[in-house]
Design an enzyme around this catalytic site. Structure first.
Site, PDB file in Angstrom:
ATOM      1  N   LYS A 106     -83.958   4.459  28.409  1.00 58.28           N
ATOM      2  CA  LYS A 106     -84.401   3.346  29.256  1.00 58.28           C
ATOM      3  C   LYS A 106     -83.964   3.617  30.698  1.00 58.28           C
ATOM      4  O   LYS A 106     -82.871   4.124  30.945  1.00 58.28           O
ATOM      5  CB  LYS A 106     -83.782   2.043  28.736  1.00 58.28           C
ATOM      6  CG  LYS A 106     -84.329   0.778  29.391  1.00 58.28           C
ATOM      7  CD  LYS A 106     -83.699  -0.487  28.764  1.00 58.28           C
ATOM      8  CE  LYS A 106     -84.292  -1.757  29.382  1.00 58.28           C
ATOM      9  NZ  LYS A 106     -83.730  -2.981  28.780  1.00 58.28           N
ATOM     10  N   SER A 165     -87.104  -6.738  27.664  1.00 57.35           N
ATOM     11  CA  SER A 165     -87.361  -5.809  28.741  1.00 57.35           C
ATOM     12  C   SER A 165     -87.479  -4.352  28.299  1.00 57.35           C
ATOM     13  O   SER A 165     -88.017  -3.529  29.049  1.00 57.35           O
ATOM     14  CB  SER A 165     -86.235  -5.919  29.773  1.00 57.35           C
ATOM     15  OG  SER A 165     -85.020  -5.428  29.231  1.00 57.35           O
ATOM     16  N   SER A 187     -83.650  -8.389  24.801  1.00 61.17           N
ATOM     17  CA  SER A 187     -84.440  -7.270  25.318  1.00 61.17           C
ATOM     18  C   SER A 187     -84.500  -6.038  24.417  1.00 61.17           C
ATOM     19  O   SER A 187     -85.280  -5.126  24.677  1.00 61.17           O
ATOM     20  CB  SER A 187     -83.910  -6.835  26.684  1.00 61.17           C
ATOM     21  OG  SER A 187     -84.349  -7.729  27.675  1.00 61.17           O
TER      22      SER A 187
END
Lengths: 493, 500
Positions: free
Chosen positions: A79, A159, A183
């Site tokens: 990420k 997210s 998330s």
């Protein structure tokens, strides 16, 4: 060759160790898949071809000598929130344009130390603020899942949308993700993958771009429960550089998989039956209860009375911390700088151009709730609520409950540019209604795929555990996985 | 904080105005840089005078994802200081973020302690004086709190026509903010307070107290009122960096406020700056322009907690503090209050004195340190750290006097030689023939000669014994000052037949 990308981490691990395949082969298979499909999904914001091949070669050398760590030669996506030395690290924000840190986050350093291979950086909501991956400066990510008979593009959740989409579309063997209010778990649920948010303090936050420091925690998104256990084992560590990390030994999570759950007490919180929740979520939940009961668990009804205050309190605490954490993005030292006529003008121009709407909204909320005269009414009150939420869980666990079962999300994945969500941020925030409590209480939570909705879209269940008892989560999630089966999107790309 | 008036108006501290006397109320916030090798939350060095931005870690530069880790040594230093201020040590304290934007504040917030500081209420006894009678007056000044916080970096505006430079070397350095109660009533008291506070931290080794290097600076809160009346509106004078300026700033500010009030105006609560060149204070920002710092607990840091055993361990190794040392010098060495006060006023002086006094006569050592050494240092404009005469050398001089090898007068010459040329005093006495003549025969010869050469004076002295002193002087002169004055005196009296 493309079959290689379908291997789970545990399967690939066996084939690498038995030298059926090499890490270079596996890595090239993923790089090829990324090159072919990333335009479709927009899951990666940076692909590190050369670095990936170099790392794979090094892994092959170790494997050839019968050496190597727990993840030796396994290609992962990272990420964009994780600091990776010399590599794109922008939290998918314009304000961090061009930022490549001189340091490596503890989590990724742990992964590399265990032999993992980095494929690149994954798309995400800007600064991890969002539940659809649509707030990214790099654009939306497309969910590989589509409703039956429809070509409508769906969000992968957020997210960690890039992480979830990349894992479910076979663009990496597993991915790192982070979870501040859901998330990891919500995107996992939207893509039929497994995602665990460990206990606060289990994983170091050092080198990970901060959103809300008291809630942020990194974890993996993987294709099955075992892979999540393998990855978390490597990611977790106490870290002298993060004083909120906890000095407890990291158990062999994988060993928990397959342990019977007979006699385990599973709590079903009545407060998670929310108004307007689709029938199929309730049905899914009942299925989960039945599976665990069949496996010998004892099902008990429990109450977590302060649940309904969790989401409002979360939307005070998280923005408050974010408003302060994001103050460093001022155009002075790194990232974007928009010149101004004086320093204040430079700040204003830079931050106006550098942050997207959602980030600005949260900075505004956070600044407001911390302001003189409002602090007591908002921030202090929210902290009190947080204490009560924590106590709700403590009481339940003290009464002998081992694990709590809830739905992971109130719905399946929704469409990109959904008008309802776009016009009302609160609707978007409601995506996290089942997950934020876990962050507020600092507990571990795992999302595991449990079925499909009427349109053939994946739905997940969530298990919540005692602090630092991730083992029970893996153990129980595996039972659900065994009963529900695995879910993969039909390949249309 | 609740303001409690602990003092009764003292006429000698009041200042006269057109409408009668005024009383000044002063409270100080002193920022003292903690003596430590590394910064408060990072491992970067704190050394003074490094190249700009040489002592900057990733944390200090607020790189994304960096986290603060408390430097335990700074915590210990704060506790030691708290103990030195006889203050409440709080076993649990909390770090908060103070949010504001400035280029030399990379995080966009300063980590400080707001609601729960590490040290609570304490006190400092200051000595004001000496007055015309040479008397000192002790006044107790309350300490409100001491907390730990990060220093900011430095913005440099004069190196480029359109740009400012930022030096982050100081960014993140540990400061102790020591807040007094509004207990001071004159510029002299405020100066004495800062002086005493500096002495205490120097004794403790918790801050070097070098105000010219910015290691200590004071925010001075000043208000005025009619004696014993309600507290007036205060102004805060920021970042005053010398004790002299503290005094000047207060004097100026008090007169400015009195002038406004006597003109029927009112004081605006504001932050002001002291301009040492003009000797005046200037408005910096008003209360309306004050920042809203949006304090909240720093979620990156757990509350700071320790037990009493931890405090006790630090207390055990605490050095002797100035007040205790002064009491000891008076009681066990028999020094006067005045001498003891001077000797303890600076740790370096006290250290020097104690080396000289070790195993010697305390009063004699004190005289030499205060009158000769400090006098000479003062004249030469030198610090005691750079004294040309070491404690060992001065000790040897004292020994030579004590054992009668040299007279006090010769000792002054010897001190000057050692000051200018260095060397072992004992060897110098030998090589330069400065030894006191104790040989009675030689002295007797000189006495006889002087009496023989001055028969008329001898006659006068027999009638008026106080005249004997003149003969002592002559004999000393004849022997080049090396004769033992007591022996000379005795002999002269015997020869002249003076009986006392």
């Amino acid at each position: 060759m493309s079959d290689l990308t379908k291997l789970t981490i545990s399967e690939a691990r066996e084939k690498l160790r038995s030298k059926d395949i090499s890490s270079v082969e596996l890595t090239d298979a993923y790089l090829g898949a990324i090159d072919a499909a990333n335009q479709t999904f927009n899951a990666y914001v940076a692909v590190t071809h050369d670095k990936a091949r170099d790392m794979a070669k090094a892994s092959d050398y170790k494997l050839a000598n019968g050496e190597g760590g727990a993840l030796e030669g396994i290609p992962l996506g990272i990420k964009d929130l994780f600091g990776t030395e010399g590599v794109h690290t922008q939290a998918c924000s314009h304000v961090l344009d061009g930022f490549k840190p001189r340091y490596e986050s503890t989590v990724t350093a742990n992964l590399w130390a265990d032999g993992a291979v980095m494929l690149g950086k994954l798309n995400m909501d800007e600064f991890a603020m969002g539940s659809s991956n649509e707030t990214s400066y790099y654009g939306a990510v497309v969910n590989p899942w589509r409703a039956g008979g429809s070509n409508r593009q769906l969000v992968p959740g957020g997210s960690s949308g890039g992480s979830a989409a990349a894992v479910s579309s076979w663009l990496c063997a597993g991915a790192t993700a982070t979870d501040t209010g859901g998330s990891i778990r919500q995107p996992a649920a939207f893509t039929g993958t497994v995602g665990i948010k460990p206990t606060y303090g289990r994983v170091s936050r050092w080198g990970v771009v901060a959103f809300a420091s008291s809630l942020d925690q990194a974890g993996p998104i993987t294709r099955d429960v075992r892979d999540a256990a393998i990855m978390l084992k490597s990611m977790a560590s106490v870290d002298p550089k993060d004083t909120t990390s906890v000095d407890l030994p990291v158990p062999d999570y994988e060993a928990a998989i397959g342990r019977p759950i007979k006699g385990m007490k599973v709590g079903i919180p009545k407060e998670y039956r929310v108004d307007g929740m689709p029938e199929e979520i309730e049905v899914l939940w009942q299925k989960g209860i039945a599976w665990l009961k069949d496996a010998g668990a004892e099902i008990v009804d429990i109450s977590l009375p302060h649940t309904k205050y969790a989401l409002p309190a979360y939307y005070i605490v998280a923005p408050a911390e974010a408003s302060s954490n994001l103050a460093r993005y001022d155009g002075v030292r790194y990232g974007l700088r928009v010149p101004g006529k004086d320093i204040t003008d430079m700040y204003e121009q830079t931050r106006a151009a550098g942050f997207g709407r959602e980030v600005k909204r949260r900075i505004m909320i956070g600044t407001y709730v911390l302001s003189a005269g409002y602090y007591d009414a908002y921030y202090l009150q929210a902290q009190k609520v947080r204490t009560l939420i924590k106590k709700d869980f403590e009481d339940v666990f003290a009464a002998g409950v081992d694990v709590i079962l809830t739905p992971a999300t109130p719905s399946a994945a929704f469409g990109i540019a959904d008008q309802d969500m776009a016009s009302d941020p609160v609707k978007m925030y409601l995506n996290d209604i089942f997950t934020v409590t876990v962050n507020m209480a600092g507990l571990p939570g795992i999302a595991v795929p449990a079925g499909l909705d009427a349109h053939g879209l994946p739905l997940g269940l969530q298990l919540i555990g005692r602090p630092f008892d991730e083992e029970t989560l893996f153990q129980t999630a595996h039972v659900i996985e065994q009963a529900a089966g695995r879910f993969e999107p039909e390949k249309w790309w | 904080m609740t303001l409690i008036d602990t003092r009764t108006p003292d006429p000698k501290r009041l200042i006269p105005g057109a409408t009668g006397d005024w009383e000044i109320i002063i409270g100080l916030e002193v920022h003292a840089q903690v003596t430590s090798n590394a910064k408060l939350f990072s491992g970067a060095s704190t050394s003074f005078g490094a190249e700009p931005n040489a002592n900057v870690s990733l944390v200090d530069a607020a790189m994304p994802g960096m986290l603060p880790v408390i430097n335990e040594e700074c915590v210990k230093q704060a506790i030691r200081t708290g103990l030195g201020l006889k203050a409440q040590i709080n076993h649990k304290s909390v770090f908060d973020r103070k949010n504001y934007f400035y280029p030399d504040l990379p995080q966009g917030y300063q980590i400080s302690q707001f609601k729960q500081p590490i040290v609570g209420e304490g006190k400092i006894t200051i000595s004001v004086g000496p007055d015309r009678k040479g008397e000192f007056e002790d006044v107790e000044i309350g300490i409100e709190r001491l907390h730990l916080e990060q220093d900011a970096g430095k913005s440099i505006h004069d190196q480029h026509p359109t740009m400012s430079y930022v030096d982050l070397n100081r960014s993140g350095v540990a400061l102790m903010e020591i807040v007094s109660k509004p207990d001071m009533r004159s510029a002299d008291e405020a100066k004495a307070y800062v002086t005493k506070l500096r002495t205490i931290v120097r004794y403790l080794g918790t801050c070097d107290g070098n105000m010219d290097e910015g290691s200590m600076r004071a925010d001075v809160n000043v208000s005025v009122r009619k004696p014993g009346g309600e507290f007036g509106t205060r102004c805060e004078i920021k970042n005053v960096n010398s004790i002299r300026f503290v005094g000047q700033a207060i004097e100026y500010e008090a007169r400015r406020q009195i002038a406004i009030l006597e003109d029927g105006g009112k004081i605006d609560q504001e932050t002001r700056l002291f301009d040492p060149n003009k000797g005046e204070t200037r408005s910096m920002r008003s209360k309306e322009e004050a920042h809203d710092y949006r304090y909240f607990p720093d979620p990156d840091l757990l509350p700071l907690e320790f037990d009493q055993a931890y405090v006790d361990e630090l207390a055990k190794d605490l050095p002797e503090l100035p007040d205790d040392k002064k009491a000891r010098l008076i009681s066990s060495l028999g020094l006067s209050v005045y001498d003891a006060s001077i000797l303890v006023s600076e740790k370096a002086i006290a250290d020097y004195f104690e080396k000289v006094a070790a195993g010697r006569d305390g009063k004699l050592a004190a005289n030499w340190v205060i009158n000769d050494l400090l006098g000479a240092l003062n004249k030469a404009g030198k610090d005691i750290e750079n004294a040309p005469v070491s404690p060992d050398q001065l000790g040897a001089v004292v020994d030579l006097i004590r054992e009668g090898t040299i007279s006090g007068k010769i000792a002054k010459d010897l001190f000057e030689i050692v000051w200018n040329e260095g060397g072992d005093p004992r060897a110098l006495v030998e090589s330069r023939g400065m030894k006191q003549v104790t040989d009675t025969g030689a002295i007797e010869k000189a006495v006889d000669e002087v009496i023989a050469a001055n028969p008329d004076k001898a006659e006068q002295a027999r009638a008026k014994p106080s005249m004997a002193g003149w003969f002592v002087g002559q004999v000393m002169k004849a022997t080049g000052g090396k004769a033992n004055p007591q022996a000379v005196n005795d002999l002269i009296k015997a020869k002249l037949g003076i009986v006392e």
